[in-house]
Motif scaffolding. Structure first.
Motif, PDB file in Angstrom:
ATOM      1  N   SER A 237      83.622  89.486   0.135  1.00 60.74           N
ATOM      2  CA  SER A 237      82.688  88.809  -0.756  1.00 60.74           C
ATOM      3  C   SER A 237      83.438  87.933  -1.752  1.00 60.74           C
ATOM      4  CB  SER A 237      81.818  89.818  -1.506  1.00 60.74           C
ATOM      5  OG  SER A 237      82.575  90.488  -2.496  1.00 60.74           O
ATOM      6  N   LYS A 238      82.782  86.877  -2.163  1.00 56.51           N
ATOM      7  CA  LYS A 238      83.356  85.966  -3.159  1.00 56.51           C
ATOM      8  C   LYS A 238      83.619  86.719  -4.465  1.00 56.51           C
ATOM      9  CE  LYS A 238      82.141  81.849  -5.808  1.00 56.51           C
ATOM     10  NZ  LYS A 238      81.131  80.812  -6.013  1.00 56.51           N
ATOM     11  N   SER A 239      82.698  87.563  -4.859  1.00 59.27           N
ATOM     12  CA  SER A 239      82.862  88.289  -6.128  1.00 59.27           C
ATOM     13  C   SER A 239      84.056  89.248  -6.062  1.00 59.27           C
ATOM     14  CB  SER A 239      81.585  89.046  -6.496  1.00 59.27           C
ATOM     15  OG  SER A 239      81.261  90.004  -5.509  1.00 59.27           O
ATOM     16  N   TYR A 240      84.293  89.854  -4.909  1.00 58.41           N
ATOM     17  CA  TYR A 240      85.445  90.754  -4.760  1.00 58.41           C
ATOM     18  C   TYR A 240      86.749  89.974  -4.915  1.00 58.41           C
ATOM     19  CZ  TYR A 240      88.732  94.103  -2.830  1.00 58.41           C
ATOM     20  OH  TYR A 240      89.800  94.941  -2.656  1.00 58.41           O
ATOM     21  N   LEU A 241      86.834  88.807  -4.264  1.00 62.34           N
ATOM     22  CA  LEU A 241      88.031  87.980  -4.387  1.00 62.34           C
ATOM     23  C   LEU A 241      88.223  87.496  -5.817  1.00 62.34           C
ATOM     24  CD1 LEU A 241      87.888  85.919  -1.089  1.00 62.34           C
ATOM     25  CD2 LEU A 241      89.492  87.720  -1.693  1.00 62.34           C
ATOM     26  N   TRP A 242      87.130  87.141  -6.485  1.00 58.73           N
ATOM     27  CA  TRP A 242      87.222  86.709  -7.884  1.00 58.73           C
ATOM     28  C   TRP A 242      87.798  87.846  -8.729  1.00 58.73           C
ATOM     29  CZ3 TRP A 242      85.729  88.126 -12.696  1.00 58.73           C
ATOM     30  CH2 TRP A 242      85.882  87.179 -13.695  1.00 58.73           C
ATOM     31  N   GLU A 243      87.336  89.054  -8.492  1.00 50.60           N
ATOM     32  CA  GLU A 243      87.851  90.220  -9.218  1.00 50.60           C
ATOM     33  C   GLU A 243      89.348  90.399  -8.968  1.00 50.60           C
ATOM     34  OE1 GLU A 243      86.395  92.616 -11.290  1.00 50.60           O
ATOM     35  OE2 GLU A 243      84.557  91.424 -11.342  1.00 50.60           O
ATOM     36  N   LEU A 244      89.778  90.253  -7.723  1.00 52.79           N
ATOM     37  CA  LEU A 244      91.200  90.385  -7.417  1.00 52.79           C
ATOM     38  C   LEU A 244      92.028  89.326  -8.143  1.00 52.79           C
ATOM     39  CD1 LEU A 244      91.326  91.140  -3.574  1.00 52.79           C
ATOM     40  CD2 LEU A 244      91.766  92.721  -5.453  1.00 52.79           C
ATOM     41  N   GLU A 245      91.506  88.122  -8.212  1.00 56.84           N
ATOM     42  CA  GLU A 245      92.246  87.035  -8.852  1.00 56.84           C
ATOM     43  C   GLU A 245      92.243  87.132 -10.378  1.00 56.84           C
ATOM     44  OE1 GLU A 245      91.084  83.098  -7.670  1.00 56.84           O
ATOM     45  OE2 GLU A 245      91.734  83.393  -5.603  1.00 56.84           O
TER      46      GLU A 245
ATOM     47  N   ARG B 224      90.957  89.981 -12.573  1.00 62.15           N
ATOM     48  CA  ARG B 224      90.883  91.237 -13.326  1.00 62.15           C
ATOM     49  C   ARG B 224      91.869  92.255 -12.782  1.00 62.15           C
ATOM     50  NH1 ARG B 224      84.938  90.954 -14.267  1.00 62.15           N
ATOM     51  NH2 ARG B 224      84.868  89.935 -16.307  1.00 62.15           N
ATOM     52  N   GLU B 225      92.198  93.207 -13.626  1.00 60.71           N
ATOM     53  CA  GLU B 225      92.977  94.358 -13.175  1.00 60.71           C
ATOM     54  C   GLU B 225      92.036  95.205 -12.327  1.00 60.71           C
ATOM     55  OE1 GLU B 225      96.082  95.418 -13.384  1.00 60.71           O
ATOM     56  OE2 GLU B 225      96.739  93.673 -14.513  1.00 60.71           O
ATOM     57  N   SER B 226      92.198  95.147 -11.049  1.00 62.22           N
ATOM     58  CA  SER B 226      91.321  95.861 -10.121  1.00 62.22           C
ATOM     59  C   SER B 226      92.098  96.955  -9.424  1.00 62.22           C
ATOM     60  CB  SER B 226      90.784  94.898  -9.052  1.00 62.22           C
ATOM     61  OG  SER B 226      90.109  93.829  -9.634  1.00 62.22           O
ATOM     62  N   PRO B 227      91.368  97.917  -8.894  1.00 61.71           N
ATOM     63  CA  PRO B 227      92.057  98.892  -8.054  1.00 61.71           C
ATOM     64  C   PRO B 227      92.719  98.157  -6.888  1.00 61.71           C
ATOM     65  CG  PRO B 227      89.749  99.483  -8.337  1.00 61.71           C
ATOM     66  CD  PRO B 227      89.958  98.153  -8.965  1.00 61.71           C
ATOM     67  N   ARG B 228      93.757  98.711  -6.362  1.00 61.53           N
ATOM     68  CA  ARG B 228      94.448  98.065  -5.250  1.00 61.53           C
ATOM     69  C   ARG B 228      93.502  97.960  -4.050  1.00 61.53           C
ATOM     70  NH1 ARG B 228      99.834  97.489  -6.139  1.00 61.53           N
ATOM     71  NH2 ARG B 228     100.759  98.845  -7.682  1.00 61.53           N
ATOM     72  N   PRO B 229      93.505  96.795  -3.428  1.00 58.35           N
ATOM     73  CA  PRO B 229      92.646  96.647  -2.245  1.00 58.35           C
ATOM     74  C   PRO B 229      93.192  97.464  -1.081  1.00 58.35           C
ATOM     75  CG  PRO B 229      93.977  94.684  -2.581  1.00 58.35           C
ATOM     76  CD  PRO B 229      94.218  95.583  -3.759  1.00 58.35           C
TER      77      PRO B 229
ATOM     78  N   ASP C 124      97.440  86.360  -9.123  1.00 55.62           N
ATOM     79  CA  ASP C 124      98.158  85.087  -9.232  1.00 55.62           C
ATOM     80  C   ASP C 124      98.588  84.584  -7.859  1.00 55.62           C
ATOM     81  OD1 ASP C 124      97.932  85.115 -12.005  1.00 55.62           O
ATOM     82  OD2 ASP C 124      99.917  86.008 -12.299  1.00 55.62           O
ATOM     83  N   LYS C 125      99.071  85.501  -7.042  1.00 55.00           N
ATOM     84  CA  LYS C 125      99.535  85.122  -5.708  1.00 55.00           C
ATOM     85  C   LYS C 125      98.378  84.629  -4.845  1.00 55.00           C
ATOM     86  CE  LYS C 125     103.507  88.193  -5.654  1.00 55.00           C
ATOM     87  NZ  LYS C 125     104.123  89.352  -5.032  1.00 55.00           N
ATOM     88  N   ILE C 126      97.273  85.351  -4.859  1.00 55.86           N
ATOM     89  CA  ILE C 126      96.109  84.943  -4.073  1.00 55.86           C
ATOM     90  C   ILE C 126      95.619  83.585  -4.549  1.00 55.86           C
ATOM     91  CG2 ILE C 126      93.699  85.456  -3.520  1.00 55.86           C
ATOM     92  CD1 ILE C 126      94.490  88.460  -3.650  1.00 55.86           C
TER      93      ILE C 126
END
Length: 106
Positions: free
Chosen positions: A30-38, A40-45, A7-9
């Motif tokens: 990568s665009k896909s990595y940022l999309w995942e962060l925004e 999905r519940e992803s591992p912490r970057p 949400d913050k990103i």
């Protein structure tokens, strides 16, 4: 459902009128990595990736660690400014100090 980090990103990216592509390019991710962060519940970057995102979005990395999802308050902008200032060479720092002196009220 997006995470607090996501949400913050997303909010900061929208406030700066950056597309996912633009943020990805500027942060070296990568665009896909940022999309995942925004989205999905992803591992912490990693700290390195989070720092790259924070630098582009103009906030301190610590903003992403806080529970509050609101847009960063002024202190985060200040922290990002001082972090960028520390990375300047001494001539650029002196030039910036002179510029800031012109804003001081007498």
């Amino acid at each position: 459902m997006a995470t607090g980090l996501g949400d913050k990103i997303f909010q900061l990216r929208k406030d700066k009128k950056l597309t996912l592509d633009a943020l990805a390019e500027k942060a070296g991710l990568s665009k896909s990595y940022l999309w995942e962060l925004e989205n999905r519940e992803s591992p912490r970057p990693s700290a390195e990736k989070l720092s790259a995102i924070a630098d582009v979005l103009g906030v301190a990395t610590s903003y992403f660690m806080e529970e509050d999802v609101r847009v960063p308050e002024e202190r985060h902008v200040d922290e990002a400014f001082f972090r960028n200032y520390k990375n300047l060479d001494s001539d650029a720092k002196e030039q910036l100090r002179k510029i800031l002196d012109t804003f001081k009220k007498e």
